[in-house]
Design an enzyme around this catalytic site. Sequence first.
Site, mmCIF file in Angstrom:
data_model
loop_
_atom_site.group_PDB
_atom_site.id
_atom_site.type_symbol
_atom_site.label_atom_id
_atom_site.label_comp_id
_atom_site.label_asym_id
_atom_site.label_seq_id
_atom_site.Cartn_x
_atom_site.Cartn_y
_atom_site.Cartn_z
ATOM 1 N N ASP A 95 0.869 -1.160 0.000
ATOM 2 C CA ASP A 95 0.000 0.000 0.000
ATOM 3 C C ASP A 95 0.915 1.222 0.000
ATOM 4 O O ASP A 95 2.083 1.133 0.397
ATOM 5 C CB ASP A 95 -0.868 -0.035 1.268
ATOM 6 C CG ASP A 95 -1.702 1.210 1.433
ATOM 7 O OD1 ASP A 95 -2.411 1.589 0.482
ATOM 8 O OD2 ASP A 95 -1.634 1.823 2.519
ATOM 9 N N LEU A 96 0.403 2.381 -0.426
ATOM 10 C CA LEU A 96 1.228 3.594 -0.442
ATOM 11 C C LEU A 96 0.921 4.516 0.740
ATOM 12 O O LEU A 96 1.694 4.627 1.681
ATOM 13 C CB LEU A 96 1.020 4.342 -1.764
ATOM 14 C CG LEU A 96 1.571 3.693 -3.035
ATOM 15 C CD1 LEU A 96 1.181 4.509 -4.270
ATOM 16 C CD2 LEU A 96 3.092 3.577 -2.955
ATOM 17 N N ASP A 97 -0.247 5.168 0.696
ATOM 18 C CA ASP A 97 -0.574 6.190 1.689
ATOM 19 C C ASP A 97 -0.635 5.627 3.105
ATOM 20 O O ASP A 97 -1.315 4.630 3.360
ATOM 21 C CB ASP A 97 -1.925 6.828 1.358
ATOM 22 C CG ASP A 97 -1.915 7.560 0.021
ATOM 23 O OD1 ASP A 97 -0.828 7.939 -0.431
ATOM 24 O OD2 ASP A 97 -3.000 7.744 -0.551
ATOM 25 N N ASP A 156 -1.284 -0.612 6.038
ATOM 26 C CA ASP A 156 -1.659 -0.117 7.372
ATOM 27 C C ASP A 156 -3.129 -0.340 7.686
ATOM 28 O O ASP A 156 -3.541 -0.192 8.837
ATOM 29 C CB ASP A 156 -1.356 1.393 7.473
ATOM 30 C CG ASP A 156 -2.295 2.216 6.599
ATOM 31 O OD1 ASP A 156 -3.042 3.048 7.140
ATOM 32 O OD2 ASP A 156 -2.298 2.016 5.368
#
Length: 238
Positions: A16-18, A188
Amino acid sequence: MHFYRPPGPVAALTFDLDDTLYDNREVIERTERESMSFVQNYHPRLNHLQRPDFLRIRHALRLAEPEIYHDVSEWRRRAVEQAMLDVGLPAEEAAAGAQAAMANFAHWRSQIDVPQETHDTLAKLAEKWPLVAITNGNAEPHLFGLDQYFKFVLRAGPHGRSKPFSDMYHLAAEKLDVPRAHILHVGDDLTTDVAGAVRCGMQACWINLRDGDLMQINDSRLLPHLEISRLASLTALI
């Protein structure tokens, strides 16, 4: 590092990025402010547009087209265009204005201060495994220096429905030519990242950046294979 499920062989990692590779909260807050300011100043008739007005337009779009939320960029572009149409701008001008607003949004959205730990960790992991980014958002890694670590980036909308739907997880495995059971997804969010990955047959790593208690958090649906509190902990798997 805590293990909750027996780990299997790992042949690739997806991320995942954000809020997984960097803190996204302030970036989004600033981007929303700058984006609203841009639209308000684009034309005198838009001077009085406020965020609640914009959110109402977005909500109406989703009611009319329930699947639009999978592509957050297109959803935003359409909402801006509708706001311009609502104040009487001609269709051609509204379309051009929406494109200009999205360019402004992309600029501010990419003003991300990526921690050195993230760069160092991804660089080490990429020496051993192919890495892929899978995001529900509209961050563009090539604009803030993270694209160099990834074989490719999958984005909800252009590449399928948003997580926790399995579309992008399946596509990542297909493009990597790796069995899903041999891919470790790192994120997250316990719903979109952990539950989404586990349900489609991948391994999942929850990065717990805010001292959450897995046994107490409301959206804890499925146990991850492992939990870490710092991205750098992943290098212990090498």
